[in-house]
Scaffold this active site. Structure first.
Site, mmCIF file in Angstrom:
data_model
loop_
_atom_site.group_PDB
_atom_site.id
_atom_site.type_symbol
_atom_site.label_atom_id
_atom_site.label_comp_id
_atom_site.label_asym_id
_atom_site.label_seq_id
_atom_site.Cartn_x
_atom_site.Cartn_y
_atom_site.Cartn_z
ATOM 1 N N THR A 46 8.286 1.376 36.635
ATOM 2 C CA THR A 46 7.745 2.070 37.797
ATOM 3 C C THR A 46 6.311 1.577 38.027
ATOM 4 O OG1 THR A 46 7.107 3.949 36.422
ATOM 5 C CG2 THR A 46 9.248 4.077 37.519
ATOM 6 N N THR A 48 2.905 2.571 38.615
ATOM 7 C CA THR A 48 1.711 2.893 37.820
ATOM 8 C C THR A 48 1.951 2.627 36.346
ATOM 9 O OG1 THR A 48 0.998 4.535 39.433
ATOM 10 C CG2 THR A 48 0.073 4.726 37.213
ATOM 11 N N CYS A 49 3.140 2.915 35.876
ATOM 12 C CA CYS A 49 3.471 2.707 34.462
ATOM 13 C C CYS A 49 3.355 1.236 34.086
ATOM 14 C CB CYS A 49 4.889 3.208 34.174
ATOM 15 S SG CYS A 49 5.158 4.934 34.635
ATOM 16 N N SER A 50 3.837 0.367 34.955
ATOM 17 C CA SER A 50 3.845 -1.072 34.674
ATOM 18 C C SER A 50 2.506 -1.740 34.945
ATOM 19 C CB SER A 50 4.919 -1.769 35.512
ATOM 20 O OG SER A 50 6.205 -1.392 35.085
ATOM 21 N N LEU A 54 0.917 1.265 30.591
ATOM 22 C CA LEU A 54 1.239 0.449 29.418
ATOM 23 C C LEU A 54 0.217 -0.661 29.183
ATOM 24 C CD1 LEU A 54 3.071 -0.340 27.045
ATOM 25 C CD2 LEU A 54 4.479 -1.615 28.685
#
Length: 159
Positions: A46, A48-50, A54
């Site tokens: 997703t 923001t996650c990527s 992380l």
């Protein structure tokens, strides 16, 4: 009810990918006897996650360990295959990926939410915590749509 600082993490079964395939990990065992920086996100791949969540923990891994963190772990309501592939695609060798495929851990923490309107079903909220020997020492839960208090930079500033 949401878990609070000072409480012991609930035991739940998580899954990590090994060379031999998926392996179940009990939360009680995983968090025992060490300090873990645990961050959670709604889903691998997703935006923001990527792009931010992380990568921030990958970039700040050495600094977190210099402040007493023994292990950095990421959890999401994804299966172990997806979480492992996403970690590899992002060079997250120093981050333990803990798949919570059925959302049991997120629910037990009281940190789940319904993302059905986005076609994602039940997911984990975005958060970061510091866990010492299974006990929550810090907990930083994001407001919906935000990314600040669960970042590696923020967590590092709190240590």
């Amino acid at each position: 009810m949401t878990i609070s600082v000072g409480e012991r993490l609930p035991n739940a079964t998580l899954v990590t990918m090994t060379d031999g395939g998926p392996e179940q990990v009990q939360a009680d065992s995983f968090f025992a006897g060490k300090t873990v920086a645990l961050f959670a996100l709604p889903g691998a791949y997703t935006p923001t996650c990527s792009a931010r969540h992380l990568p921030g923990f990958v970039e700040k891994a050495d600094a977190l360990k210099a402040k007493g963190v023994d292990e950095i772990a990421c959890t999401a309501v994804n299966d172990a295959f997806v979480l492992s592939a996403w970690g590899k695609a992002n060079g997250a060798d120093g981050v333990t990926m803990l798949a919570d495929g059925n959302g049991e851990f997120a629910r037990a923490l009281g940190l789940d939410f319904d993302a059905s309107k986005f076609g994602m079903g039940q997911r984990s909220q975005r958060y970061a915590m510091v866990v010492e020997d299974g006990v929550v020492k810090q907990l930083h839960v994001e407001e919906p749509g935000a990314f600040k208090v669960s970042s590696a930079d923020y967590l590092l500033d709190q240590l």
